[in-house]
Design a protein around this motif. Structure first.
Motif, PDB file in Angstrom:
ATOM      1  N   UNK A   1       0.856  -1.193   0.000  1.00 33.74           N
ATOM      2  CA  UNK A   1       0.000   0.000   0.000  1.00 33.74           C
ATOM      3  C   UNK A   1       0.890   1.240   0.000  1.00 33.74           C
ATOM      4  N   UNK A   2       0.815   1.996  -1.071  1.00 31.99           N
ATOM      5  CA  UNK A   2       1.631   3.204  -1.192  1.00 31.99           C
ATOM      6  C   UNK A   2       0.720   4.424  -1.053  1.00 31.99           C
ATOM      7  N   UNK A   3       0.977   5.230  -0.051  1.00 30.35           N
ATOM      8  CA  UNK A   3       0.188   6.435   0.178  1.00 30.35           C
ATOM      9  C   UNK A   3       0.997   7.647  -0.282  1.00 30.35           C
ATOM     10  N   UNK A   4       0.405   8.428  -1.171  1.00 26.81           N
ATOM     11  CA  UNK A   4       1.026   9.674  -1.615  1.00 26.81           C
ATOM     12  C   UNK A   4       0.443  10.835  -0.829  1.00 26.81           C
TER      13      UNK A   4
ATOM     14  N   UNK B   1       5.502   5.372   1.366  1.00 22.32           N
ATOM     15  CA  UNK B   1       4.945   6.709   1.144  1.00 22.32           C
ATOM     16  C   UNK B   1       5.658   7.396  -0.018  1.00 22.32           C
ATOM     17  N   UNK B   2       4.940   8.290  -0.670  1.00 16.94           N
ATOM     18  CA  UNK B   2       5.577   9.238  -1.585  1.00 16.94           C
ATOM     19  C   UNK B   2       5.114  10.622  -1.154  1.00 16.94           C
TER      20      UNK B   2
ATOM     21  N   UNK C   1      10.240   6.049   1.872  1.00 15.82           N
ATOM     22  CA  UNK C   1       9.557   7.272   1.434  1.00 15.82           C
ATOM     23  C   UNK C   1      10.248   7.798   0.174  1.00 15.82           C
ATOM     24  N   UNK C   2       9.476   7.990  -0.880  1.00 19.09           N
ATOM     25  CA  UNK C   2       9.984   8.602  -2.107  1.00 19.09           C
ATOM     26  C   UNK C   2       9.698  10.097  -2.069  1.00 19.09           C
TER      27      UNK C   2
ATOM     28  N   UNK D   1      10.363   6.491  -9.956  1.00 19.44           N
ATOM     29  CA  UNK D   1      10.449   6.698  -8.507  1.00 19.44           C
ATOM     30  C   UNK D   1       9.348   5.901  -7.798  1.00 19.44           C
ATOM     31  N   UNK D   2       8.141   5.942  -8.356  1.00 22.33           N
ATOM     32  CA  UNK D   2       7.046   5.179  -7.758  1.00 22.33           C
ATOM     33  C   UNK D   2       7.374   3.691  -7.699  1.00 22.33           C
ATOM     34  N   UNK D   3       7.938   3.171  -8.774  1.00 20.57           N
ATOM     35  CA  UNK D   3       8.305   1.751  -8.814  1.00 20.57           C
ATOM     36  C   UNK D   3       9.418   1.444  -7.819  1.00 20.57           C
TER      37      UNK D   3
END
Ligand code: FMN
Length: 204
Positions: A6-9, A74-75, A112-113, A173-175
């Protein structure tokens, strides 16, 4: 079969045509392409009051803290304001003090990105400012970062991305954030020695 990530931006500015919000969405598209479950929290939608220790915690701040706590990665994406992050973005981060008593606290073991947009020729100052916060919150900023300079050229007046190369870099970056999260899930660490095993070119 790898588990879900789960990636939360979190980010964007209060402007309707926010370029940092578009950049965040693009990075999340890259996370989704890497089989993660993305979600975006735009600070404009949060409409948070300034953090004040004495006040009752607003529902939006509690929701923000819960969503961040439930994420695997996270991003963050901020506009560059006066050589640093914007006040509204920093205020959202300040509300993450609500994670102090969680188990584990703050951003423990979350990669974190970092993304920033800037009107000038570089956006690294805001990226570096965010990195201080990541460390303070016990998170891990991934080495790949994405400052987007001269945003007035890279995005159209409505905030839509107008540059394919920037789009590709943001999706990378997301990847990369997903890769780091998978490594944490598998090993509880984020060592670049075997990064390639988790789908990264960074450790090659
Ligand atoms: C208050 C303010 C301060 C800014 N300071 C800087 C700065 O120090 N360096 C820079 O390169 N751009 C600066 N900019 C330009 C923004 O970083 C740029 O327009 C950015 O793309 C805005 O993001 P947004 O579209 O998400 O609102 C500033 C803009 C504002 C409104």
């Amino acid at each position: 079969m790898p588990g879900s990530v789960r990636v939360v931006g979190l980010g964007g500015s209060l402007r309707a045509g926010s370029t940092s919000r578009t950049a965040l969405q693009t990075a999340l598209d890259g996370a989704q392409a890497a089989n993660a479950e993305p979600s975006l929290i735009w600070v404009r939608d949060l409409d948070l009051p300034m953090y004040t220790p004495e006040r009752a915690v607003p529902a939006g701040a509690r929701e923000l803290a819960d969503t961040v706590h439930g994420s695997d990665a996270l991003i963050w994406s901020t506009p560059t304001y006066h050589g640093s992050v914007s006040g509204s973005f920093k205020n959202a981060l300040d509300w993450l003090i609500l994670l102090a008593e969680r188990d584990p606290p703050y951003l423990t073991n979350k990669p974190v990105g970092l993304v920033a947009t800037a009107g000038g020729v570089q956006g690294l100052q805001a990226v570096n400012s965010m990195e201080f916060v990541v460390r303070a919150l016990r998170g891990w900023s991934v080495p790949l970062v994405q400052p987007v300079a001269q945003s007035w050229q890279t995005f159209d007046p409505d905030g839509r991305l107008a540059d394919d190369m920037t789009g590709a870099q943001l999706r990378d970056l997301g990847a990369e954030v997903v890769r780091a999260a998978r490594q944490f899930q598998a090993h509880g660490t984020c060592d670049y020695a075997d990064a390639a095993q988790f789908g990264s070119a960074v450790g090659d």
